[in-house]
Design a protein around this motif. Structure first.
Motif, PDB file in Angstrom:
ATOM      1  N   GLU A  13     -15.186 -88.058  31.200  1.00 23.43           N
ATOM      2  CA  GLU A  13     -16.081 -89.059  31.809  1.00 23.43           C
ATOM      3  C   GLU A  13     -16.144 -88.936  33.338  1.00 23.43           C
ATOM      4  O   GLU A  13     -16.650 -89.848  34.003  1.00 23.43           O
ATOM      5  CB  GLU A  13     -15.659 -90.476  31.428  1.00 23.43           C
ATOM      6  CG  GLU A  13     -15.717 -90.807  29.943  1.00 23.43           C
ATOM      7  CD  GLU A  13     -17.116 -90.753  29.341  1.00 23.43           C
ATOM      8  OE1 GLU A  13     -18.080 -90.439  30.052  1.00 23.43           O
ATOM      9  OE2 GLU A  13     -17.215 -91.019  28.134  1.00 23.43           O
ATOM     10  N   HIS A  43     -12.295 -97.143  32.925  1.00 22.57           N
ATOM     11  CA  HIS A  43     -13.097 -97.198  31.701  1.00 22.57           C
ATOM     12  C   HIS A  43     -12.133 -97.308  30.535  1.00 22.57           C
ATOM     13  O   HIS A  43     -11.277 -96.445  30.359  1.00 22.57           O
ATOM     14  CB  HIS A  43     -13.957 -95.936  31.585  1.00 22.57           C
ATOM     15  CG  HIS A  43     -14.399 -95.664  30.185  1.00 22.57           C
ATOM     16  ND1 HIS A  43     -15.078 -96.604  29.438  1.00 22.57           N
ATOM     17  CD2 HIS A  43     -14.237 -94.597  29.371  1.00 22.57           C
ATOM     18  CE1 HIS A  43     -15.315 -96.099  28.234  1.00 22.57           C
ATOM     19  NE2 HIS A  43     -14.805 -94.889  28.169  1.00 22.57           N
ATOM     20  N   HIS A  77     -11.374 -98.779  26.229  1.00 23.24           N
ATOM     21  CA  HIS A  77     -11.938 -99.036  24.895  1.00 23.24           C
ATOM     22  C   HIS A  77     -11.350-100.318  24.318  1.00 23.24           C
ATOM     23  O   HIS A  77     -11.112-100.414  23.118  1.00 23.24           O
ATOM     24  CB  HIS A  77     -11.628 -97.864  23.960  1.00 23.24           C
ATOM     25  CG  HIS A  77     -12.211 -96.556  24.389  1.00 23.24           C
ATOM     26  ND1 HIS A  77     -11.843 -95.354  23.839  1.00 23.24           N
ATOM     27  CD2 HIS A  77     -13.151 -96.251  25.326  1.00 23.24           C
ATOM     28  CE1 HIS A  77     -12.517 -94.370  24.418  1.00 23.24           C
ATOM     29  NE2 HIS A  77     -13.312 -94.886  25.329  1.00 23.24           N
ATOM     30  N   HIS A 135     -19.186 -98.191  22.709  1.00 23.67           N
ATOM     31  CA  HIS A 135     -18.164 -97.351  23.342  1.00 23.67           C
ATOM     32  C   HIS A 135     -17.011 -98.158  23.975  1.00 23.67           C
ATOM     33  O   HIS A 135     -15.871 -98.039  23.531  1.00 23.67           O
ATOM     34  CB  HIS A 135     -18.887 -96.477  24.386  1.00 23.67           C
ATOM     35  CG  HIS A 135     -18.037 -95.428  25.003  1.00 23.67           C
ATOM     36  ND1 HIS A 135     -18.558 -94.377  25.728  1.00 23.67           N
ATOM     37  CD2 HIS A 135     -16.699 -95.272  25.045  1.00 23.67           C
ATOM     38  CE1 HIS A 135     -17.568 -93.616  26.158  1.00 23.67           C
ATOM     39  NE2 HIS A 135     -16.434 -94.134  25.766  1.00 23.67           N
TER      40      HIS A 135
HETATM   41 ZN   LIG Z   1     -14.588 -93.746  26.496  1.00 23.08          ZN
END
Ligand SMILES: [Zn+2]
Length: 217
Positions: free
Chosen positions: A79, A98, A100, A161
């Motif tokens: 990413e 980022h 999850h 996501h």
């Molecule tokens: Zn991810």
């Protein structure tokens, strides 16, 4: 040659915090930091290294194009384009997380924003937590859609996501991830129980103004 070790240590520490908080499993999610000097360097978690065993020496350093700026055996997170796109678009952002986290991801799968249901959320996010248009993980489109949804705010959901939280430093970005996850959890509980009430409009507007003031502090 600079090794940026203090920044790599910080990214490693927060990556483990993110893992221990249960926001990710294995090596999922990613964390980065803008190095505050003239060289345009960014420190980011490596791809496919489990957080449990991650060491600062495995955390990588990239340039503005995402190319490795230190000779290491590890590649940058997939990413990386999304992190770099955020830094490019937002001079006020020095840290990007980022994750999850489960409840944030439930909202991301529903593709529904998290509305202003609790005090604090808008003060720290800038608005409701919007959902970026879907694009596959690691793609340039995901980077583009993330920046589009984020605008001047501090957190968004990535469709199907997870979430993306940004801040002046990693402490702020991490606390924001925890706040967004808590708000998502509360909202999902409310949806299950049925009727609920949003914060009054004038409070939300006042909180948006507070966000603008606090963003640069
Ligand atoms: Zn991810």
């Amino acid at each position: 040659m600079k090794d940026y070790l203090e920044f790599r240590e910080e990214v490693c520490r927060y990556a483990k915090k993110m893992y221990q908080a249960g926001f990710v499993t294995g090596s999922a999610g990613n964390i980065s930091l803008r190095v505050p000097d003239e060289d345009n360097r960014y420190v980011i978690t490596p791809t496919s290294v489990p957080y449990e065993t991650l060491t600062p020496e495995q955390v990588v350093v990239v340039d503005r194009e995402g190319d490795l700026a230190l000779d290491l055996d590890y590649g940058p997170s997939v990413e990386t384009p999304m992190h770099l796109a955020v830094y490019q678009a937002r001079a006020d952002v020095n840290a990007v997380i980022h994750s999850h986290a489960v409840f944030s991801t439930v909202m991301a799968v529903l593709r529904k924003p998290i509305p202003p249901i609790v005090e604090e959320l808008v003060v720290y996010v800038g608005d409701e937590v919007r959902v970026a248009e879907y694009a596959s993980a690691g793609s340039d489109d995901l980077a583009k859609f993330a920046v589009q949804a984020l605008r001047e705010n501090a957190a968004i959901l990535l469709a199907n996501h997870g979430n993306l939280c940004v801040g002046k430093n990693l402490l702020k970005a991490f606390n924001l991830c925890a706040l967004v996850e808590k708000a998502a959890h509360i909202y999902i509980e409310c949806l299950q129980l049925g009727k609920f009430t949003l914060l009054p409009d004038e409070v939300v507007e006042a909180e948006k103004e507070m966000y603008k003031v606090m963003k640069n502090m």
